[in-house]
Design an enzyme around this catalytic site. Structure first.
Site, mmCIF file in Angstrom:
data_model
loop_
_atom_site.group_PDB
_atom_site.id
_atom_site.type_symbol
_atom_site.label_atom_id
_atom_site.label_comp_id
_atom_site.label_asym_id
_atom_site.label_seq_id
_atom_site.Cartn_x
_atom_site.Cartn_y
_atom_site.Cartn_z
ATOM 1 N N TRP A 208 0.117 6.998 9.546
ATOM 2 C CA TRP A 208 0.854 6.328 10.615
ATOM 3 C C TRP A 208 2.243 5.904 10.167
ATOM 4 O O TRP A 208 3.158 5.839 10.999
ATOM 5 C CB TRP A 208 0.056 5.138 11.131
ATOM 6 C CG TRP A 208 -1.004 5.538 12.124
ATOM 7 C CD1 TRP A 208 -1.446 6.802 12.381
ATOM 8 C CD2 TRP A 208 -1.739 4.669 12.987
ATOM 9 N NE1 TRP A 208 -2.413 6.784 13.345
ATOM 10 C CE2 TRP A 208 -2.617 5.485 13.732
ATOM 11 C CE3 TRP A 208 -1.756 3.293 13.186
ATOM 12 C CZ2 TRP A 208 -3.497 4.952 14.679
ATOM 13 C CZ3 TRP A 208 -2.632 2.760 14.127
ATOM 14 C CH2 TRP A 208 -3.488 3.584 14.861
ATOM 15 N N ASN A 209 2.425 5.600 8.885
ATOM 16 C CA ASN A 209 3.782 5.357 8.388
ATOM 17 C C ASN A 209 4.650 6.573 8.685
ATOM 18 O O ASN A 209 5.787 6.453 9.155
ATOM 19 C CB ASN A 209 3.787 5.110 6.884
ATOM 20 C CG ASN A 209 3.258 3.749 6.485
ATOM 21 O OD1 ASN A 209 2.748 3.577 5.382
ATOM 22 N ND2 ASN A 209 3.375 2.754 7.350
ATOM 23 N N HIS B 116 0.832 -1.208 0.000
ATOM 24 C CA HIS B 116 0.000 0.000 0.000
ATOM 25 C C HIS B 116 0.867 1.259 0.000
ATOM 26 O O HIS B 116 2.038 1.246 0.419
ATOM 27 C CB HIS B 116 -0.911 0.013 1.230
ATOM 28 C CG HIS B 116 -0.143 0.022 2.528
ATOM 29 N ND1 HIS B 116 0.413 1.156 3.055
ATOM 30 C CD2 HIS B 116 0.185 -0.981 3.370
ATOM 31 C CE1 HIS B 116 1.038 0.875 4.175
ATOM 32 N NE2 HIS B 116 0.914 -0.439 4.398
ATOM 33 N N GLY B 117 0.295 2.370 -0.448
ATOM 34 C CA GLY B 117 1.005 3.645 -0.407
ATOM 35 C C GLY B 117 1.217 4.133 1.022
ATOM 36 O O GLY B 117 0.618 3.624 1.977
ATOM 37 N N GLN C 45 0.940 -0.310 12.417
ATOM 38 C CA GLN C 45 -0.468 -0.384 12.052
ATOM 39 C C GLN C 45 -1.051 -1.779 12.260
ATOM 40 O O GLN C 45 -2.139 -1.925 12.789
ATOM 41 C CB GLN C 45 -0.644 0.054 10.589
ATOM 42 C CG GLN C 45 -0.294 1.519 10.418
ATOM 43 C CD GLN C 45 -0.310 1.974 8.980
ATOM 44 O OE1 GLN C 45 -1.089 2.826 8.610
ATOM 45 N NE2 GLN C 45 0.561 1.402 8.162
ATOM 46 N N GLY C 46 -0.323 -2.809 11.837
ATOM 47 C CA GLY C 46 -0.888 -4.146 11.933
ATOM 48 C C GLY C 46 -2.232 -4.184 11.228
ATOM 49 O O GLY C 46 -2.364 -3.752 10.090
ATOM 50 N N ARG D 44 -6.110 0.874 3.756
ATOM 51 C CA ARG D 44 -4.981 1.462 3.042
ATOM 52 C C ARG D 44 -4.607 0.642 1.810
ATOM 53 O O ARG D 44 -4.201 1.192 0.781
ATOM 54 C CB ARG D 44 -3.780 1.625 3.980
ATOM 55 C CG ARG D 44 -3.276 0.340 4.651
ATOM 56 C CD ARG D 44 -2.317 0.674 5.775
ATOM 57 N NE ARG D 44 -1.708 -0.479 6.430
ATOM 58 C CZ ARG D 44 -2.249 -1.135 7.444
ATOM 59 N NH1 ARG D 44 -3.442 -0.793 7.915
ATOM 60 N NH2 ARG D 44 -1.598 -2.146 8.012
ATOM 61 N N THR E 76 1.055 5.897 4.497
ATOM 62 C CA THR E 76 -0.087 6.326 5.310
ATOM 63 C C THR E 76 0.344 7.356 6.346
ATOM 64 O O THR E 76 1.538 7.579 6.581
ATOM 65 C CB THR E 76 -0.716 5.135 6.056
ATOM 66 O OG1 THR E 76 0.204 4.683 7.063
ATOM 67 C CG2 THR E 76 -1.053 3.993 5.100
ATOM 68 N N GLU F 136 -2.484 -7.594 6.914
ATOM 69 C CA GLU F 136 -1.174 -7.505 7.549
ATOM 70 C C GLU F 136 -1.097 -8.390 8.789
ATOM 71 O O GLU F 136 -2.127 -8.779 9.367
ATOM 72 C CB GLU F 136 -0.888 -6.040 7.932
ATOM 73 C CG GLU F 136 0.454 -5.773 8.614
ATOM 74 C CD GLU F 136 1.676 -6.179 7.778
ATOM 75 O OE1 GLU F 136 1.762 -7.361 7.402
ATOM 76 O OE2 GLU F 136 2.538 -5.315 7.550
ATOM 77 N N ARG G 290 6.105 0.349 27.356
ATOM 78 C CA ARG G 290 5.054 -0.542 27.855
ATOM 79 C C ARG G 290 5.503 -1.999 27.950
ATOM 80 O O ARG G 290 5.008 -2.753 28.778
ATOM 81 C CB ARG G 290 3.819 -0.451 26.955
ATOM 82 C CG ARG G 290 3.183 0.928 26.928
ATOM 83 C CD ARG G 290 1.843 0.892 26.216
ATOM 84 N NE ARG G 290 1.357 2.225 25.906
ATOM 85 C CZ ARG G 290 0.170 2.491 25.380
ATOM 86 N NH1 ARG G 290 -0.658 1.488 25.102
ATOM 87 N NH2 ARG G 290 -0.192 3.736 25.127
#
Length: 204
Positions: free
Chosen positions: A18-19, A13-14, A25-26, A62, A16, A86, A103
């Site tokens: 979040w990228n 995918h192109g 992303q998962g 996406r 995003t 993904e 975390r």
């Protein structure tokens, strides 16, 4: 036995939102950026004249949006395939690297010891995704297409490449696929080429 495919094209995918922000992303999602849409169109330009006879894509937004941009230019109808989603990132989905380290201290170092079998807490491993990649390719082969394009994601894409090019897990995990590159694999030979779709859009 004859291989079911002449060539398989793999596209990610192109880019995003979040990228750009460094968030994993998962199976969560974020929209394509302006640059991401340009990358999808550039990939379509690379594929013009390649005689793609079908387009299959991950159910995630996406990838679906990327596939639609490509399909429009190639005058094709994309088909959603659940198995192309993904790798599920479980409890770390949506987090940045720093947030993961805060975390889950030390967890990513443990992952480095065996990335193929290690499973995201509440999610999947590469081995799980490898099984899905096998199922996806079998389902696509059953349709009778010979030159399909698969629009998915970097991690599941590694497992698709592993199956098509007959790579061992370590070799597959060492690969990467930028958002503006489409990979062509000839399964009968395992030959893999990387025609680059040039993206001239400024990073906005």
């Amino acid at each position: 036995m004859e291989d079911p495919f002449e060539v398989v094209y793999l596209a990610r995918h192109g880019e995003t939102e979040w990228n750009r922000r460094g968030r994993r992303q998962g199976q969560l999602d974020s929209p394509l950026t302006v640059r991401g849409k340009s990358q999808a169109d550039a990939v379509a330009g690379v594929l013009e004249g390649c005689r793609v006879d079908a387009i299959f894509h991950s159910p995630l937004g996406r990838a679906a949006q990327t596939a639609q941009i490509i399909a429009t230019r190639l005058h094709a109808t994309p088909t959603e395939l659940t198995e192309l989603a993904e790798v599920h990132h479980g409890d770390v989905a949506g987090l940045t690297g720093d947030e993961i380290d805060t975390r889950f201290p030390g967890m990513m170092a443990i992952r480095d010891g065996d990335k193929f079998l290690w499973r995201f807490p509440g999610g999947e491993s590469y081995a799980d995704a490898d099984a899905r990649a096998t199922s996806a390719l079998a389902a696509i082969a059953a349709t009778g297409v010979r030159r399909p394009l698969l629009v998915s994601h970097e991690m599941i894409g590694r497992m698709l490449l592993r199956q098509l090019a007959r790579l061992d897990p370590a070799a597959a995990l060492a690969t990467s696929q930028p958002n503006n590159v489409v990979v062509a694999i000839e399964p009968t030979t395992g030959c893999c080429s990387r025609p680059i779709a040039v993206d001239t859009t400024a990073h906005l």
